[in-house]
Design a protein around this motif. Structure first.
Motif, PDB file in Angstrom:
ATOM      1  N   PHE A 141       9.720   5.649   1.011  1.00 59.65           N
ATOM      2  CA  PHE A 141       8.364   5.168   0.769  1.00 59.65           C
ATOM      3  C   PHE A 141       7.389   6.321   1.021  1.00 59.65           C
ATOM      4  N   ILE A 142       6.298   6.334   0.268  1.00 62.50           N
ATOM      5  CA  ILE A 142       5.243   7.330   0.456  1.00 62.50           C
ATOM      6  C   ILE A 142       3.994   6.601   0.931  1.00 62.50           C
ATOM      7  N   CYS A 143       3.493   6.987   2.094  1.00 62.90           N
ATOM      8  CA  CYS A 143       2.323   6.325   2.647  1.00 62.90           C
ATOM      9  C   CYS A 143       1.059   6.830   1.940  1.00 62.90           C
ATOM     10  N   PRO A 144      -0.069   6.121   2.089  1.00 65.82           N
ATOM     11  CA  PRO A 144      -1.309   6.561   1.429  1.00 65.82           C
ATOM     12  C   PRO A 144      -1.740   7.974   1.803  1.00 65.82           C
ATOM     13  N   GLU A 145      -1.269   8.482   2.941  1.00 67.31           N
ATOM     14  CA  GLU A 145      -1.609   9.857   3.346  1.00 67.31           C
ATOM     15  C   GLU A 145      -0.635  10.888   2.778  1.00 67.31           C
ATOM     16  N   GLY A 146       0.374  10.404   2.032  1.00 75.65           N
ATOM     17  CA  GLY A 146       1.307  11.331   1.388  1.00 75.65           C
ATOM     18  C   GLY A 146       2.540  11.652   2.189  1.00 75.65           C
ATOM     19  N   HIS A 147       2.774  10.978   3.315  1.00 76.81           N
ATOM     20  CA  HIS A 147       3.951  11.252   4.144  1.00 76.81           C
ATOM     21  C   HIS A 147       5.092  10.314   3.760  1.00 76.81           C
ATOM     22  N   GLY A 148       6.311  10.789   3.945  1.00 82.28           N
ATOM     23  CA  GLY A 148       7.483  10.018   3.557  1.00 82.28           C
ATOM     24  C   GLY A 148       8.061   9.198   4.695  1.00 82.28           C
ATOM     25  N   ALA A 177      17.035  -2.896   4.822  1.00 80.92           N
ATOM     26  CA  ALA A 177      17.094  -1.506   5.271  1.00 80.92           C
ATOM     27  C   ALA A 177      15.727  -1.126   5.845  1.00 80.92           C
ATOM     28  N   LYS A 178      15.725  -0.393   6.952  1.00 80.45           N
ATOM     29  CA  LYS A 178      14.482   0.022   7.593  1.00 80.45           C
ATOM     30  C   LYS A 178      14.173   1.482   7.258  1.00 80.45           C
ATOM     31  N   TYR A 179      12.909   1.707   6.880  1.00 84.54           N
ATOM     32  CA  TYR A 179      12.434   3.052   6.559  1.00 84.54           C
ATOM     33  C   TYR A 179      11.375   3.427   7.591  1.00 84.54           C
ATOM     34  N   ARG A 180      11.561   4.590   8.228  1.00 82.91           N
ATOM     35  CA  ARG A 180      10.702   4.989   9.341  1.00 82.91           C
ATOM     36  C   ARG A 180      10.012   6.319   9.040  1.00 82.91           C
ATOM     37  N   ALA A 181       8.809   6.413   9.543  1.00 79.71           N
ATOM     38  CA  ALA A 181       8.094   7.691   9.498  1.00 79.71           C
ATOM     39  C   ALA A 181       8.398   8.486  10.766  1.00 79.71           C
ATOM     40  N   LEU A 182       8.155   9.782  10.736  1.00 79.60           N
ATOM     41  CA  LEU A 182       8.351  10.607  11.929  1.00 79.60           C
ATOM     42  C   LEU A 182       7.267  10.288  12.962  1.00 79.60           C
ATOM     43  N   LYS A 183       7.675  10.226  14.207  1.00 81.23           N
ATOM     44  CA  LYS A 183       6.725   9.905  15.274  1.00 81.23           C
ATOM     45  C   LYS A 183       5.618  10.955  15.357  1.00 81.23           C
ATOM     46  N   LEU A 184       5.983  12.214  15.270  1.00 76.09           N
ATOM     47  CA  LEU A 184       4.977  13.279  15.369  1.00 76.09           C
ATOM     48  C   LEU A 184       3.987  13.195  14.219  1.00 76.09           C
ATOM     49  N   THR A 185       4.463  12.823  13.029  1.00 71.90           N
ATOM     50  CA  THR A 185       3.582  12.715  11.869  1.00 71.90           C
ATOM     51  C   THR A 185       2.575  11.589  12.053  1.00 71.90           C
ATOM     52  N   CYS A 186       3.050  10.458  12.548  1.00 72.51           N
ATOM     53  CA  CYS A 186       2.156   9.311  12.734  1.00 72.51           C
ATOM     54  C   CYS A 186       1.148   9.560  13.856  1.00 72.51           C
ATOM     55  N   GLN A 187       1.590  10.219  14.917  1.00 71.59           N
ATOM     56  CA  GLN A 187       0.677  10.462  16.033  1.00 71.59           C
ATOM     57  C   GLN A 187      -0.468  11.380  15.630  1.00 71.59           C
ATOM     58  N   ASP A 212       0.814  -1.219   0.000  1.00 66.41           N
ATOM     59  CA  ASP A 212       0.000   0.000   0.000  1.00 66.41           C
ATOM     60  C   ASP A 212       0.847   1.268   0.000  1.00 66.41           C
ATOM     61  N   PHE A 213       2.155   1.101   0.199  1.00 63.02           N
ATOM     62  CA  PHE A 213       3.062   2.241   0.225  1.00 63.02           C
ATOM     63  C   PHE A 213       3.786   2.333  -1.122  1.00 63.02           C
ATOM     64  N   GLU A 214       3.909   3.521  -1.654  1.00 57.25           N
ATOM     65  CA  GLU A 214       4.547   3.743  -2.947  1.00 57.25           C
ATOM     66  C   GLU A 214       6.042   3.963  -2.762  1.00 57.25           C
TER      67      GLU A 214
END
Length: 461
Positions: free
Chosen positions: A322-329, A350-360, A312-314
């Motif tokens: 990776f770009i999540c369905p909400e448009g965040h990297g 390799a691990k790709y992580r989103a920002l904690k503040l963005t996900c919260q 589901d991630f581009e």
């Protein structure tokens, strides 16, 4: 009127021709046209002494072995009896009625000696492949690979648990031949070095065989017979004996493809296989060599709890994120590190992580990572090659390839049901390799005989 009683009467002279007593439609007549053994003597010349008593003609031994494997006679003692009695077998082996059939012990001496030292059986198999290529039965575009387990000549009662097995206590000088071969293959990728995991049981009589319950039934000792075929006419272009584990079978595929390239200049456009061959390193190896992998990908990224999976991630290759369905990297690194190995998992990932503040603050957090502070996605080392295989799986040609893959399974069914190779008679890696090579040679010869049947004698008017 009742005829007179038939009684055998001895005669001083007979006029008899084997040629006249072998039927025109006999399988051996068709096979004989494709058996070229003229180069055997030169191939074996360096392995014979120039003095001493003349040996049995090696061409005779090879012809007898071809008869045995073409007709499912794998016992050499019984093979000698059948050749002695059967006129068609005598004709194929170039034996007249008065010629002596070699003793069965002759096969063992040559097999353990000059045949293996010279790789004669590999030379014989490759000769049939070359003839198939010459006759136009090998297109060289579509290859398929698979492996089938063949029972080893080993019993569960004559085995040791892995905790009780100590290789260092074995004396190679006093050990049986199969045990010595096992020690010699400990560093080979097809056997000892295929995996660091020790089998649950190890056979005393054939320790190189694999204790396996892959058939979801009673466990047994086995070897894997690996076939690489051209799908045009189901001609076997590669054969290899390995342990019955996935890593060894995948490694054998690389060996067979490289050998086909070196010996016959065959470089397929695509390779067809089942999911066992869909690991990242294998797919990457194929893509690097411009071979399209028509193989289902081994992929454990799909989630079953209703949350978003990796698909589901581009993937944004330009920005390595990776770009999540909400448009965040989701990024691997958010600043430059002086250490180039920083962030690596050590397993080719390799691990790709989103920002904690963005996900919260994201409204889709419950659908993305309800039990984590931020979403993490793992990208495999050969993810580009895995994506190539995923894209191929969406094509029409892939559906055709999955049907062509069954041709390998049909060859294994023929091997076990018609040629009778359900259980090995010879022990050790060399014994398994000898039997698999002879069986593949017989199957290729039978294929040639089927496609190009011997011409029938025209009926007289």
């Amino acid at each position: 009127m009742m005829g007179s009683k038939q009684e055998a009467q001895a005669a001083l002279f007979y006029e008899f021709s084997l040629e006249d007593h072998v039927p025109r439609d006999h399988l051996l007549r068709s096979i004989d046209r494709f058996v070229d053994l003229d180069g055997i003597r030169s191939h074996l010349a360096d392995f014979y002494s120039h003095t001493g008593r003349p040996s049995v003609d090696p061409e005779l031994l090879i012809r007898m072995l071809i008869v045995g494997y073409c007709f499912g006679i794998r016992s050499e003692r019984r093979l000698c009896e059948e050749v002695h009695l059967n006129l068609a077998y005598r004709w194929f082996c170039r034996l007249d009625l008065m010629d002596q059939v070699p003793d069965h012990s002759t096969f063992s001496k040559n097999r353990h000696g000059r045949f293996r030292e010279s790789e004669l059986l590999r030379h014989l198999f490759e000769g049939t492949v070359a003839r198939c290529i010459k006759e136009g039965l090998v297109g060289g575009r579509n290859f398929a690979v698979d492996a089938s387990m063949i029972g080893a000549d080993a019993r569960k009662k004559n085995a040791t648990l892995k905790e009780e097995w100590d290789v260092s206590q074995i004396d190679p000088a006093a050990a049986p031949r199969a045990v010595r071969e096992y020690l010699d293959t400990l560093d080979e990728a097809a056997f000892g070095a295929a995996t660091a995991v020790t089998p649950k049981r190890i056979s005393h009589s054939d320790p190189a065989s694999q204790w396996t319950a892959a058939h979801r039934g009673r466990a047994f000792f086995a070897y894997s017979d690996n076939y690489l075929i051209d799908t045009d006419y189901s001609v076997i272009v590669g054969v290899e004996a390995t342990r019955s584990i996935r890593q060894a079978e995948v490694g054998a595929t690389r060996t067979m493809l490289e050998r086909a390239k070196d010996r016959f200049d065959l470089h397929p456009e695509r390779l067809i296989a089942d999911t066992a061959y869909g690991s990242g390193p294998m797919l990457g190896w194929l893509v690097d060599r411009k071979i399209a992998p028509h193989i289902p990908v081994i992929d454990k990224s799909e989630r079953t709890d209703g949350t978003w999976s990796r698909d589901d991630f581009e993937w944004d290759a330009t920005n390595d994120q990776f770009i999540c369905p909400e448009g965040h990297g989701l990024k691997q690194f958010r600043r430059n590190y002086s250490d180039p190995s920083r962030g690596q998992t050590g397993k080719g990932r390799a691990k790709y992580r989103a920002l904690k503040l963005t996900c919260q603050a994201c409204p889709s957090k419950q659908q993305c990572c309800p039990n984590a502070e931020a979403r993490t996605i793992t990208r495999e080392e050969h993810e580009d090659a895995r994506q190539v295989a995923r894209d191929i799986a969406k094509t029409k040609q892939y559906e055709i390839s999955m049907k062509l893959r069954k041709k390998v399974e049909m060859l294994f069914a023929h091997l076990k049901r018609i040629l009778g190779l359900r259980r090995l008679r010879l022990r050790g890696p060399n014994g398994a390799n000898d039997e698999f090579l002879l069986a593949a040679t017989a199957q290729n010869l039978r294929k040639l005989a089927k496609v190009f049947a011997a011409p029938q004698k025209p009926q007289s008017a």
